[in-house]
Design an enzyme around this catalytic site. Structure first.
Site, PDB file in Angstrom:
ATOM      1  N   SER A  67      86.516 -82.584  13.246  1.00  0.00           N
ATOM      2  CA  SER A  67      85.390 -82.954  14.017  1.00  0.00           C
ATOM      3  C   SER A  67      84.129 -83.012  13.003  1.00  0.00           C
ATOM      4  CB  SER A  67      85.040 -82.146  15.327  1.00  0.00           C
ATOM      5  OG  SER A  67      85.038 -80.746  14.898  1.00  0.00           O
ATOM      6  N   HIS A 102      93.083 -79.998  17.733  1.00  0.00           N
ATOM      7  CA  HIS A 102      92.093 -79.333  17.371  1.00  0.00           C
ATOM      8  C   HIS A 102      91.430 -78.689  18.712  1.00  0.00           C
ATOM      9  CE1 HIS A 102      88.398 -79.125  14.880  1.00  0.00           C
ATOM     10  NE2 HIS A 102      88.007 -80.029  15.191  1.00  0.00           N
ATOM     11  N   HIS A 149      97.406 -72.787  11.826  1.00  0.00           N
ATOM     12  CA  HIS A 149      95.897 -73.375  11.404  1.00  0.00           C
ATOM     13  C   HIS A 149      96.258 -74.067   9.865  1.00  0.00           C
ATOM     14  CE1 HIS A 149      91.733 -73.696  10.015  1.00  0.00           C
ATOM     15  NE2 HIS A 149      91.407 -73.409  11.519  1.00  0.00           N
ATOM     16  N   ARG A 174      87.562 -65.164  14.404  1.00  0.00           N
ATOM     17  CA  ARG A 174      87.141 -65.477  15.709  1.00  0.00           C
ATOM     18  C   ARG A 174      87.929 -65.178  17.103  1.00  0.00           C
ATOM     19  NH1 ARG A 174      86.531 -71.844  14.146  1.00  0.00           N
ATOM     20  NH2 ARG A 174      88.748 -71.204  13.692  1.00  0.00           N
ATOM     21  N   ASP A 190      91.231 -70.585  19.243  1.00  0.00           N
ATOM     22  CA  ASP A 190      91.392 -71.079  20.665  1.00  0.00           C
ATOM     23  C   ASP A 190      92.361 -70.157  21.633  1.00  0.00           C
ATOM     24  OD1 ASP A 190      90.122 -73.396  20.469  1.00  0.00           O
ATOM     25  OD2 ASP A 190      91.562 -74.124  19.315  1.00  0.00           O
TER      26      ASP A 190
END
Ligand code: HAX
Length: 426
Positions: free
Chosen positions: A233, A263, A309, A318, A364
């Protein structure tokens, strides 16, 4: 002049000097070499972009201007926006000024609501968001000034203007997409006295412990805001922006990349996988049941969403931030229990399969369980929430890129024939 603009105006001459000196004094220095494998493999690891807003270390994850992300989770997202742009956290006065600046730009032009209305009811929320961000571009101050003959030195100022306009409107639009698309009732207008993250949480129209929900949304907005500039992105937005397309075009293009399942869409895919698993077993499966089920998925050639990843080789901090929240607030929620169980089982399975370079959970893998608990059960919407946050980082990168005077992006491609000829020479 806003305090943020004044601060940037005082810093940018030095940034420009550093860029100039680097190019003039070290222009021919080699900092990276390119192998055939890297060309065939999505340009992994080729150092070819400058990004000051944040960096991602393969063994420690996201660091924003020198501060590890886990030390920023209790900050306001707008303070992190200031940090990404200036390299410093704002004072209380600077933070208030930026909040005031953002709050004054939240009004969305009427024609946008007509566009929202016109979408079919089964449109994917990311499809709607991408289109609306482009549609807002009608108000680009950068484009208007460029058409009049804007000096290059001033590009960053109008990019900042557009960015603040767009960042302010993102939560309003995103919340409206949620309420319209999922039949939640009337669109809720922003409150002038709330900060940016809490305002988004408020406009979604969730009921319950609002204090906790606001805190979660601020934390979510902070941890998803940036991940240096080589991800799909940010890189896409950078390339589009390098043609001097305005921020609306650039962000919309980037969000279209975020909408891909490898993504940002992994965000929705993770909770989908968790819910499907719970439905199949009618309960939280045992470790053995879950291991067998996940293995079956891998054997079919499907990915386990939320794991792996392109850069990281450790558990994503995260993910850790979301899990810490879940452990404190919803330790017994079935979806969260599943997230923890997957964390126990999936890395070993991926290591055993031997394909994924990174067997660990990414950003995610856990957030869906948290959002679901607070009432956002429509997982097709999750990537929109991600997008609102990511607008902070992408816009910051575009502003700094204009400040540095970066040229149009244009790497060189080669033909297969050239490549085969080249490797056979030596
Ligand atoms: N499950 C199963 N297989 C996986 C895997 C996973 N979670 N992660 C990687 N692999 C496989 C790849 O599909 C690839 O297989 P092939 O050789 O058969 O093509 C192989 O392992 C090598 O891939 P890699 O080099 O480790 O990974 P890449 O850098 O190519 O891709 C991805 C990184 C994130 C796209 C990948 O790990 C993946 O597909 N993960 C699942 C989807 C996901 O969670 N995406 C979100 C990533 C974070 C993000 O950007 N969020 O926005």
């Amino acid at each position: 002049m806003s305090l943020l603009k004044a601060k940037l105006a005082s810093q940018i001459p030095d940034l420009k000097d550093r860029v100039r000196n680097l190019g003039k004094n070290h222009g021919s220095k080699v900092i990276s070499q390119v192998t055939v494998e890297q060309v065939l493999g999505g340009m992994r690891g080729i150092k070819s972009l400058i990004c000051d807003t944040s960096e991602v270390g393969l063994d420690y994850g996201l660091v924003i201007r020198g501060i590890p992300i886990l030390e920023l989770t209790d900050k306001l997202p707008e303070d992190v926006l200031w940090l990404m742009l200036t390299g410093e956290l704002p004072s209380a006065e600077e933070s208030k000024d930026l909040q005031k600046e953002i709050n004054s730009r939240m009004e969305v032009p009427e024609y946008i609501w007509n566009i929202l209305e016109a979408f079919p009811k089964d449109a994917h929320p990311m499809n709607v968001l991408s289109a609306i961000v482009i549609a807002l571009g009608n108000y680009s101050k950068f484009r208007r000034e460029y058409d009049k003959g804007l000096k290059k030195d001033l590009y960053w100022e109008y990019t900042l203007e557009d960015s603040l306009d767009l960042i302010a409107k993102m939560p309003v639009i995103a919340a409206a997409i949620y309420r319209t698309r999922f039949g939640k009732g009337d669109i809720i207008k922003p409150k002038k006295d709330l900060d940016w993250g809490a305002n988004y949480a408020y406009m979604l129209g969730i009921e319950g412990n609002m204090d906790e929900w606001y805190k979660l949304m601020r934390m979510y907005m902070v941890v998803h805001c940036d991940h240096e500039s080589g991800n799909v992105s940010a890189f896409t937005s950078h390339v589009v922006g390098s043609a001097l397309s305005d921020v609306y075009y650039s962000l919309s293009a980037g969000l279209s990349g975020l909408a891909g399942p490898l993504h940002g869409l992994a965000n929705q895919e993770c909770l989908k996988f968790v819910l499907e698993t719970l439905e199949k077993f009618g309960k939280v499966p045992t470790d053995d049941e879950l291991r067998a089920y996940a293995k079956e998925r891998l054997d079919k050639g499907l990915v386990i969403p939320g794991y792996g990843h392109a850069v990281l080789r450790v558990t994503d901090p995260r993910f850790t931030a979301s899990v810490e929240w879940g452990k404190k607030v919803i330790p017994n929620d079935d979806r969260f229990v599943m997230v923890e169980k997957l964390f126990k089982i999936v890395p070993d399975l991926l290591i055993e399969q031997g394909k994924a370079k990174d067997p660990w959970p990414n950003v995610d893998a856990a957030t869906g369980a948290l959002l679901y608990h607070y009432g956002i059960k429509e997982f097709e919407y999750y990537t929109v929430i991600f997008s609102v946050s990511r607008a902070l980082g992408i816009c910051s990168q575009l502003i700094l890129s204009r400040a540095m005077g970066e040229p149009i992006t244009r790497p060189k491609s080669v033909t297969m024939h050239w490549m085969e000829h080249e490797v056979n020479k030596s």
